[in-house]
Design an enzyme around this catalytic site. Structure first.
Site, PDB file in Angstrom:
ATOM      1  N   HIS A 145      53.821   5.128  64.475  1.00  0.00           N
ATOM      2  CA  HIS A 145      54.386   4.059  63.641  1.00  0.00           C
ATOM      3  C   HIS A 145      54.338   2.762  64.440  1.00  0.00           C
ATOM      4  O   HIS A 145      55.326   2.355  65.048  1.00  0.00           O
ATOM      5  CB  HIS A 145      55.825   4.401  63.249  1.00  0.00           C
ATOM      6  CG  HIS A 145      56.412   3.462  62.236  1.00  0.00           C
ATOM      7  ND1 HIS A 145      57.301   3.884  61.269  1.00  0.00           N
ATOM      8  CD2 HIS A 145      56.251   2.137  62.026  1.00  0.00           C
ATOM      9  CE1 HIS A 145      57.664   2.854  60.524  1.00  0.00           C
ATOM     10  NE2 HIS A 145      57.041   1.779  60.971  1.00  0.00           N
TER      11      HIS A 145
ATOM     12  N   GLU B  35      52.113   5.323  60.082  1.00  0.00           N
ATOM     13  CA  GLU B  35      53.192   4.783  59.252  1.00  0.00           C
ATOM     14  C   GLU B  35      53.365   3.297  59.532  1.00  0.00           C
ATOM     15  O   GLU B  35      53.107   2.832  60.639  1.00  0.00           O
ATOM     16  CB  GLU B  35      54.518   5.474  59.581  1.00  0.00           C
ATOM     17  CG  GLU B  35      54.549   6.961  59.373  1.00  0.00           C
ATOM     18  CD  GLU B  35      55.891   7.568  59.728  1.00  0.00           C
ATOM     19  OE1 GLU B  35      56.166   8.691  59.278  1.00  0.00           O
ATOM     20  OE2 GLU B  35      56.669   6.913  60.456  1.00  0.00           O
TER      21      GLU B  35
ATOM     22  N   HIS C  75      62.918  11.709  59.206  1.00  0.00           N
ATOM     23  CA  HIS C  75      63.959  10.841  59.753  1.00  0.00           C
ATOM     24  C   HIS C  75      65.221  11.641  60.049  1.00  0.00           C
ATOM     25  O   HIS C  75      65.899  12.111  59.144  1.00  0.00           O
ATOM     26  CB  HIS C  75      64.309   9.655  58.847  1.00  0.00           C
ATOM     27  CG  HIS C  75      64.834   8.474  59.628  1.00  0.00           C
ATOM     28  ND1 HIS C  75      66.116   8.415  60.125  1.00  0.00           N
ATOM     29  CD2 HIS C  75      64.233   7.327  60.028  1.00  0.00           C
ATOM     30  CE1 HIS C  75      66.284   7.263  60.783  1.00  0.00           C
ATOM     31  NE2 HIS C  75      65.152   6.593  60.740  1.00  0.00           N
TER      32      HIS C  75
END
Length: 237
Positions: free
Chosen positions: A43, A70, A190
């Protein structure tokens, strides 16, 4: 079984804290795949405080499982994804100064923008996923954008589970059921951990993939990276 994609942002944070190239992200990704993980996630953020854009280019050349990038689809990110052509791009609406992702897309409000971005990526042969809260309306909105998958934002589940509240899974089960009805694949991520992953997996119909980074790396400090990856795989079977 549900696939495990390991987010290696924290390894990049460790490397950057001292400069140089220790740990080596390319070697780390290869080892993680060798230990059994079915994917690598990164990410990159605009300030490159952990994953650098060059890391994405380097990893794209060597990842042999699934490569997932991401990020918020600002122009620089879009160019990176089109240049590296990962297996999957996950669109996350995080602010440039966000410490970590903290909300899913409003897929109704941003429908037009998401439609355009997703079409750009799909035209390049890249699977798309949208980060969403466990909200049935947002899932239905995601289906209208043309995305292939959604990624359920699981912080609220993890917090509830840690407090002993197993009812925190209900919105996620309901969102997954809606996703299946409208033809969307289901990912999640997450704050998922060894403690809460099996309960989550057992209650989410059609769960294709989880992306786990922070907890997995922290657990590996005590238990070892290879051991932890196999513990996750066992729970996801």
């Amino acid at each position: 079984m549900t696939k495990l994609s390991v987010n290696i942002n924290k390894l990049a944070t460790l490397r950057n804290s001292r400069g140089g190239n220790v740990p080596n992200l390319v070697k780390s990704a290869q080892d993680i795949e060798g230990f059994g993980a079915q994917g690598i996630t990164v990410h990159p953020r605009p300030d490159e405080r952990h994953i650098k854009y060059q890391d994405a280019h380097d990893l794209a050349k060597i990842v042999t499982t699934e490569f997932n990038i991401e990020g918020n689809p600002i122009p620089k990110f879009v160019d990176l994804v089109l240049a590296t052509k990962p297996t999957q791009v996950t669109l996350v609406p995080d602010a440039e100064d966000a410490i970590t992702s903290n909300a899913g897309w409003d897929t109704k409000k941003h429908r037009s923008f998401l439609v355009d971005v997703i079409q750009t990526f799909k035209s390049a042969g890249i699977r798309t996923s949208i980060f969403v809260d466990p909200n049935k309306t947002m899932v239905e909105g995601a289906a209208e954008t043309g995305t292939d998958r959604i990624e359920l934002y699981t912080e609220s589940y993890a917090k509830a589970y840690a407090e002993g509240n197993h009812n925190g899974i209900k919105p996620f089960t309901e969102a997954a059921e809606v996703a299946q009805k409208v033809g969307l694949g289901i990912n999640a991520g997450h704050d998922l951990s060894l403690d809460n992953i099996k309960f989550f997996k057992d209650h989410i119909p059609g769960l294709l993939e989880v992306s786990i980074g922070h907890a997995l790396i922290c657990e590996s400090i005590y238990l070892g990276l290879e051991n932890v990856i196999n513990m996750y795989i066992h729970r996801l079977q």
